[in-house]
Design a protein around this motif. Structure first.
Motif, PDB file in Angstrom:
ATOM      1  N   UNK A  50      44.333  26.904  46.012  1.00  0.00           N
ATOM      2  CA  UNK A  50      44.183  27.958  45.007  1.00  0.00           C
ATOM      3  C   UNK A  50      44.195  27.335  43.612  1.00  0.00           C
ATOM      4  N   UNK A  51      43.301  26.384  43.397  1.00  0.00           N
ATOM      5  CA  UNK A  51      43.222  25.722  42.095  1.00  0.00           C
ATOM      6  C   UNK A  51      42.619  26.599  41.014  1.00  0.00           C
ATOM      7  N   UNK A  52      41.907  27.645  41.390  1.00  0.00           N
ATOM      8  CA  UNK A  52      41.326  28.571  40.417  1.00  0.00           C
ATOM      9  C   UNK A  52      41.319  29.956  41.044  1.00  0.00           C
ATOM     10  N   UNK A  53      42.057  30.861  40.435  1.00  0.00           N
ATOM     11  CA  UNK A  53      42.126  32.229  40.938  1.00  0.00           C
ATOM     12  C   UNK A  53      42.070  33.182  39.762  1.00  0.00           C
ATOM     13  N   UNK A  54      41.633  34.397  40.029  1.00  0.00           N
ATOM     14  CA  UNK A  54      41.672  35.492  39.066  1.00  0.00           C
ATOM     15  C   UNK A  54      42.377  36.651  39.750  1.00  0.00           C
ATOM     16  N   UNK A 105      44.448  37.999  35.130  1.00  0.00           N
ATOM     17  CA  UNK A 105      44.985  36.681  34.813  1.00  0.00           C
ATOM     18  C   UNK A 105      44.141  35.618  35.507  1.00  0.00           C
ATOM     19  N   UNK A 106      43.733  34.624  34.756  1.00  0.00           N
ATOM     20  CA  UNK A 106      42.955  33.504  35.284  1.00  0.00           C
ATOM     21  C   UNK A 106      43.801  32.241  35.203  1.00  0.00           C
ATOM     22  N   UNK A 107      43.909  31.526  36.314  1.00  0.00           N
ATOM     23  CA  UNK A 107      44.711  30.316  36.321  1.00  0.00           C
ATOM     24  C   UNK A 107      44.733  29.693  37.704  1.00  0.00           C
ATOM     25  N   UNK A 108      45.843  29.080  38.056  1.00  0.00           N
ATOM     26  CA  UNK A 108      45.985  28.440  39.371  1.00  0.00           C
ATOM     27  C   UNK A 108      47.364  28.742  39.906  1.00  0.00           C
TER      28      UNK A 108
END
Length: 475
Positions: A50-54, A105-108
């Motif tokens: 999950x290195x990039x999730x929204x 929220x955008x992140x990891x």
């Protein structure tokens, strides 16, 4: 050293049941790992997967730490996930998150080994659509209104003809040109522009600082203090105008002691700055029209008022002249009013010479009668009697003089202030005395010791008076 019997889990044992010590069998591919190793593997696995999730959810438990990092929870109706926003990302937020606002929220994803919990490290936080933005705006509006920042009672009246106007806006946009052009057409005045950004992350702070800066100016300073401030921006979406909905801007506008006109957006655009300002203008151009009157109209009104005043003054003079003429017709002529007095003056003028002649004759008769009684012998006898009376009075005055007894050997006792003492008690009370003789004075001190006997002064023979006769004595 004693040998222990082999047990389960130890090489060479025959059974593992009931063993107390852990052991690894030959060929075992699952060796025991530490808790830190397991947490590290879980962290890597989660971050790789999950290195990039929204994630979309509702903000709950928003908190900003003293370090500048922000912590929150994202939740829906079934689950909750922790989130963290580092200091750099929190400083770049275009809005201030609040509990109950739906965001994306955008992140990891990562884990927090200290508590065996997973969380999302947020790199960007956005409102979940315009509905969420409007909900945030409505919530903030109700909170600020509850504090009384939008009350009509605290709003100030705009000055009729301000000499100095401060404008908070972008120096390069069309807004400032429209405001200056409209002010020049209506009523030219001194304009001070405080350049700010009207959109972006730093816009709210710059607008608030500009409003506070205008309010902090002193009258009589190097830069004139504005009589009116216009906060202006052109139209745009709600995201473009969001800087004027920030709490920092609203509080700065509400606390300003200078009347403020808010001209943010077009007629249909509404911001919280409009509610906090003293007057809301639908457009920046309309704000300039509200700020100053039309100079040409003022000149025309003054000219009309001056003409009306002149006409009123002339009508008052004409009416007063008419009243005067009416009154004069009821008064008799001047000759008729003064005729009796003039006639009496003529009569008195004729009688005056005769009266003066008669009075002069009476005075001459009185003088003749008095001249017969004024003989020189009578005057000499009266003068002699007056001289004798004056000499007698002078002899009495000399005898009554307080220094006359001093010539016969007496002395007058005084205190040092010149007051005459007439008793022994007064002399003892004074202490320091002055004995006044005919030829001078001597200082003395009052005491109880007996003084030596003194000879009685001899009586001098009487001296004749200036008239040759012996002067009588009263002693």
């Amino acid at each position: 050293m004693d040998d222990f019997p082999p047990g389960p889990g130890i090489p060479g044992t025959t059974t593992n049941e009931g063993a107390l010590l852990a052991s690894e069998a030959p060929g075992d591919n699952a060796p025991a790992m530490s808790v830190s190793d397991l947490s590290l593997r879980l962290k890597r696995t989660v971050e790789d997967a999950f290195g990039f999730v929204r994630v979309r959810g509702e903000v709950s438990g928003w908190k900003r730490a003293a370090s500048g990092h922000c912590y929150l929870c994202l939740k829906d109706d079934k689950a909750v996930i922790d989130g963290v926003l580092w200091k750099a990302g929190a400083a770049a937020l275009p809005f201030r998150p609040e509990d109950g606002i739906e965001v994306i929220a955008t992140g990891k994803l990562t884990t927090y080994p200290g508590r065996s919990r997973y969380q999302i490290v947020i790199e960007r936080l956005e409102l979940a659509g315009q509905g969420a933005l409007m909900a945030l705006l409505d919530k903030r509006r109700r909170a600020l209104a509850a504090e009384g920042l939008f009350d009509a009672a605290r709003k100030k009246r705009l000055p009729f003809a301000p000499r100095v106007i401060g404008v908070v806006t972008s120096p390069t946009g069309a807004v400032i040109r429209d405001i200056l052009h409209r002010l020049e057409d209506r009523c030219p005045c001194h304009v001070i522009v405080w350049p700010v950004q009207v959109q972006g992350e730093t816009a709210a702070g710059q607008v608030a600082a500009a409003v506070r800066g205008f309010d902090a100016m002193r009258r009589g300073g190097p830069i004139p203090r504005p009589d009116l401030v216009i906060v202006a921006r052109g139209g745009g979406s709600i995201e473009d105008l969001w800087a004027f909905n920030e709490e920092e801007v609203v509080r700065a506008v509400a606390a300003c002691s200078i009347p403020i006109v808010s001209a943010v957006g077009h007629e249909t655009d509404t911001s919280l700055c409009d509610f906090a300002a003293d007057v809301r203008a639908p457009t920046p151009t309309a704000a300039a029209e509200m700020a100053v009157p039309v100079r040409a109209e003022l000149v025309a009104q003054l000219r009309e008022v001056g003409q009306r005043m002149g006409r009123c003054a002339m009508r008052a003079i004409e009416r007063a002249s008419e009243k005067l003429q009416v009154c004069l017709r009821h008064y008799p002529a001047r000759d008729q009013l003064l005729a009796p007095q003039q006639q009496r003056l003529d009569e008195m003028s004729e009688r005056l010479p005769r009266a003066l002649g008669a009075r002069l004759g009476h005075a001459r008769g009185d003088l003749g009668r008095a001249a017969g009684a004024l003989r020189p012998s009578l005057l000499v006898a009266a003068a002699r009697r007056g001289r004798e009376r004056l000499d007698a009075l002078w002899r009495v005055a000399q005898l009554a003089h307080p220094n006359r007894p001093l010539e016969r050997g007496y002395a007058r006792v005084e205190d040092r202030g010149g007051k005459t003492l007439i008793s022994s008690a007064a002399a003892r009370a004074a202490g320091r005395l002055r004995l006044v003789f005919a030829d001078g004075s001597v200082d003395a001190t009052a005491g109880d010791a007996p003084s030596p006997p003194t000879e009685r002064p001899r009586r001098e023979p009487r001296r004749p008076s200036a008239s040759g006769r012996e002067q009588p004595t009263l002693l």
